[in-house]
Enzyme design. Structure first.
Site, PDB file in Angstrom:
ATOM      1  N   CYS A   1       0.834  -1.197   0.000  1.00  0.00           N
ATOM      2  CA  CYS A   1       0.000   0.000   0.000  1.00  0.00           C
ATOM      3  C   CYS A   1       0.879   1.260   0.000  1.00  0.00           C
ATOM      4  O   CYS A   1       1.569   1.519  -0.984  1.00  0.00           O
ATOM      5  CB  CYS A   1      -0.972  -0.062   1.173  1.00  0.00           C
ATOM      6  SG  CYS A   1      -2.297   1.124   1.035  1.00  0.00           S
TER       7      CYS A   1
ATOM      8  N   GLU B   1      -1.628  -9.200   4.182  1.00  0.00           N
ATOM      9  CA  GLU B   1      -1.580  -9.653   5.575  1.00  0.00           C
ATOM     10  C   GLU B   1      -2.966  -9.807   6.188  1.00  0.00           C
ATOM     11  O   GLU B   1      -3.122 -10.437   7.228  1.00  0.00           O
ATOM     12  CB  GLU B   1      -0.730  -8.676   6.412  1.00  0.00           C
ATOM     13  CG  GLU B   1      -1.330  -7.285   6.661  1.00  0.00           C
ATOM     14  CD  GLU B   1      -1.129  -6.296   5.523  1.00  0.00           C
ATOM     15  OE1 GLU B   1      -0.797  -6.742   4.402  1.00  0.00           O
ATOM     16  OE2 GLU B   1      -1.314  -5.088   5.730  1.00  0.00           O
TER      17      GLU B   1
ATOM     18  N   HIS C   1      -3.527  -5.394   0.752  1.00  0.00           N
ATOM     19  CA  HIS C   1      -2.927  -5.852   2.013  1.00  0.00           C
ATOM     20  C   HIS C   1      -2.959  -7.383   2.102  1.00  0.00           C
ATOM     21  O   HIS C   1      -3.962  -7.942   2.568  1.00  0.00           O
ATOM     22  CB  HIS C   1      -3.686  -5.252   3.198  1.00  0.00           C
ATOM     23  CG  HIS C   1      -3.448  -3.784   3.362  1.00  0.00           C
ATOM     24  ND1 HIS C   1      -2.469  -3.273   4.172  1.00  0.00           N
ATOM     25  CD2 HIS C   1      -4.050  -2.719   2.776  1.00  0.00           C
ATOM     26  CE1 HIS C   1      -2.484  -1.950   4.109  1.00  0.00           C
ATOM     27  NE2 HIS C   1      -3.429  -1.590   3.260  1.00  0.00           N
TER      28      HIS C   1
END
Ligand code: XMP
Length: 548
Positions: free
Chosen positions: A85, A200, A198
């Site tokens: 990002c 994660e 993202h």
């Protein structure tokens, strides 16, 4: 041991990146995004081999003066880089590209189309299932041959207000969002990769696969991280730092400080270890007795338990504002700590230890990312005493690189009983933030009784371990009811039970209605001051876990 370092620019999900990679068996650390290259490379000699850098997301923008900037030498140090990002925007912007605001923030699941070339062009397996990856980075793979044009689509998780509007020289767009923006970017010659989304976040499809491709395929990390290895490393450095100086550990009674106590007691001479615990009167039922028993069982010899209920309740008298209550409790806690410390007569050079976790640091905006946004003021990280000891280099936080579930795993390794280890988290300000409005002794006693019934019921129903955190909240509302033939005007209680992995986000535990009905009946039948029970059905976000 191989290590991946995460440069934190203040995103709320930075620590999730660290967690996910540790789950893959590779050690990670998070350091401030603007750390200089010397600090980035600092641990190289301490048995760690730094294999790659991840640049995190951020609430800031690269084109504003407040946008955090990494040491520009990271672009010349030869390490693989993965920008997530803001991290991607940063890499692009710092290397001749352009970033601009979007007309509207993009948030949530967004389709991303990637070309097969995002794997084969680099020949390094980015985006490829790493299970076939070898140390040399070669990836055994089935599927399309290099160079054949193919696309694949998955749902990525986005949260961004800026976007790449021009790629810097050498960058190639290999993935595009359904909204038409660059979503995956790689560099033709350098080992630089960037994702607008993202990976994660658990809702991001293929996120783990992408992270493992970077870690194993590109950075060529070997799995080496385990709790046993980490424990040994922490114990060695703890023994070396403390030497024979006294160590004072501030105990809250929760899992974290109990594990920290076990680590100290099993590593140092127990006569060196002083444990201080303050009973604020805002504790759960029977808590102080349980804390004493657990610590004595771990071999504590100098356990200082301070009973301060009256002081806390009188400081809280008349206070209704949540932040004012938190501040009152936090300030008094610090005052009592300092006062009691004087009485212990420790020499000047003592070390102060506390069970701070990675999450405490990030949620308080302390220590890790300088830009992390404060959600609530936690009193357990920033007292003047702690800050002074930190400045002197005499603070010991042996869990400050661990996540909650990792602390539990460490506690099990240290032989702490499961009833202590698997206890739900409890906030530092205790019942003070679970009694809405003014806190009184009478209300504390009511809440303690109701909460204890709730916990006992969860355990009897074998639900306690399925729930990440559960508790009761006493609302500042009274409602009308009947008991026998008599009109009753009594308090309303809210029950809260959530599932979570780290407390950063939370979902409501979906109780079977029968359980809730029976628990509610037992509470209203037993605790006469409670006439009505409600169940909190709010997730985090937008609600927080605690009510204040
Ligand atoms: P919130 O309410 O912020 O809570 O969603 C997230 C987790 O943190 C705990 N919590 C605290 N823990 N000191 C602590 O040690 C505090 O001041 C504090 N406030 C909240 C909360 O119980 C949940 O597990």
């Amino acid at each position: 041991m191989d290590k991946i370092l995460i440069l934190d620019f203040g995103s709320q999900t930075t620590q999730l990146i660290g967690r996910r990679i540790r789950e893959l068996g590779v050690y990670t650390e998070i350091i401030p995004g603007d750390a200089d290259l010397e600090a980035i490379l600092a641990d190289q000699d301490a048995g760690y081999s730094l294999r790659g850098l991840i640049l995190s997301g951020s609430p800031e923008s690269v084109y504003t003066p407040t946008g955090p900037v990494p040491d520009q030498r990271i672009y010349r140090c030869g390490l693989p880089l993965l920008g997530i990002c803001y991290g991607l925007q940063r890499i692009n912007f710092d290397n001749g590209g352009e970033v601009k605001p979007l007309p509207r923030v993009e948030y949530g699941g967004i389709q991303v189309r990637v070309r097969s070339g995002w794997r084969s062009r680099e020949g390094k397996g980015f985006g490829k299932d790493p299970r076939g990856a070898t140390r040399s980075g070669a990836v055994s793979r089935k599927g399309p041959k290099s160079g054949r044009k193919m696309t694949e689509t998955f749902t990525a998780w986005m949260s961004h207000g800026d976007v790449l509007t021009k790629l810097g020289p050498g960058f190639v767009e290999v993935g595009t969002s359904e909204t038409g923006y660059p979503a995956v970017v790689v560099h033709r010659e350098k080992p630089w990769y960037g994702l607008q989304f993202h990976p994660e976040v658990s809702h991001c499809q293929r996120g783990t696969e992408i992270l493992s491709s970077f870690v194993f395929g590109i950075c060529r990390c070997k799995k080496g991280w385990s709790m046993g290895a980490h424990m040994e490393a922490v114990r060695t450095s703890l023994a070396a730092r403390a030497g024979s100086a006294p160590v004072l550990l501030l105990i809250s009674g929760g899992v974290d400080s109990t594990v920290a106590a076990a680590l100290l007691l099993k590593t140092l001479d127990p006569d060196q270890v002083h444990l201080m615990y303050i009973d604020t009167g805002l504790m759960r039922q029977g808590e102080t007795g349980q804390v004493r028993a657990a610590l004595e069982q771990l071999g504590a010899r100098h356990l200082h338990i301070i009973m301060a209920e009256e002081e806390f309740l009188s400081a809280l008298r008349g206070k209704e504002n949540p932040e004012e209550k938190r501040k009152t409790i936090g300030d008094l806690f610090i005052r009592i700590q300092e006062r009691e410390l004087q009485g212990l007569g420790l020499p000047e050079d003592y070390f102060l230890a506390q069970g701070t976790l990675y999450t405490d640091l990030i949620e308080s905006g302390k220590g890790i990312g300088k830009k992390a946004h404060v959600i609530k003021s936690h009193h357990n990280v920033g007292s003047p005493l702690v800050e002074a000891k930190r400045r002197e280099g005499r603070i010991i936080e042996p869990l400050d690189r661990l996540y909650k579930d990792e602390v539990r795993a460490l506690g099990r390794l240290l032989g702490i009983s499961p009833t202590v280890i698997d206890r739900h988290p409890f906030p530092g300000p205790g019942l003070g933030v679970r009694i809405l409005g003014e806190v009184t002794k009478e209300k504390c006693d009511i809440l303690r009784k109701a909460d204890a019934i709730f916990m006992e019921e969860l355990k009897n129903r074998r639900l306690y371990d399925r729930i990440w955190q559960a508790f009761a909240v006493l609302l500042p509302i009274r409602s009308v009811g009947v008991a026998g033939d008599v009109r009753r005007y009594s308090w309303v209680l809210a029950l809260r039970a959530i599932t979570s992995t780290d407390g950063m986000t939370a979902d409501v535990y979906p109780f079977p209605p029968q359980d809730l009905l029976e628990i509610s009946t037992r509470i209203t039948n037993t605790v006469k001051d409670i006439g009505r029970v409600t169940y909190d059905i709010s997730s985090k976000p937008p609600a927080t876990i605690e009510w204040e």
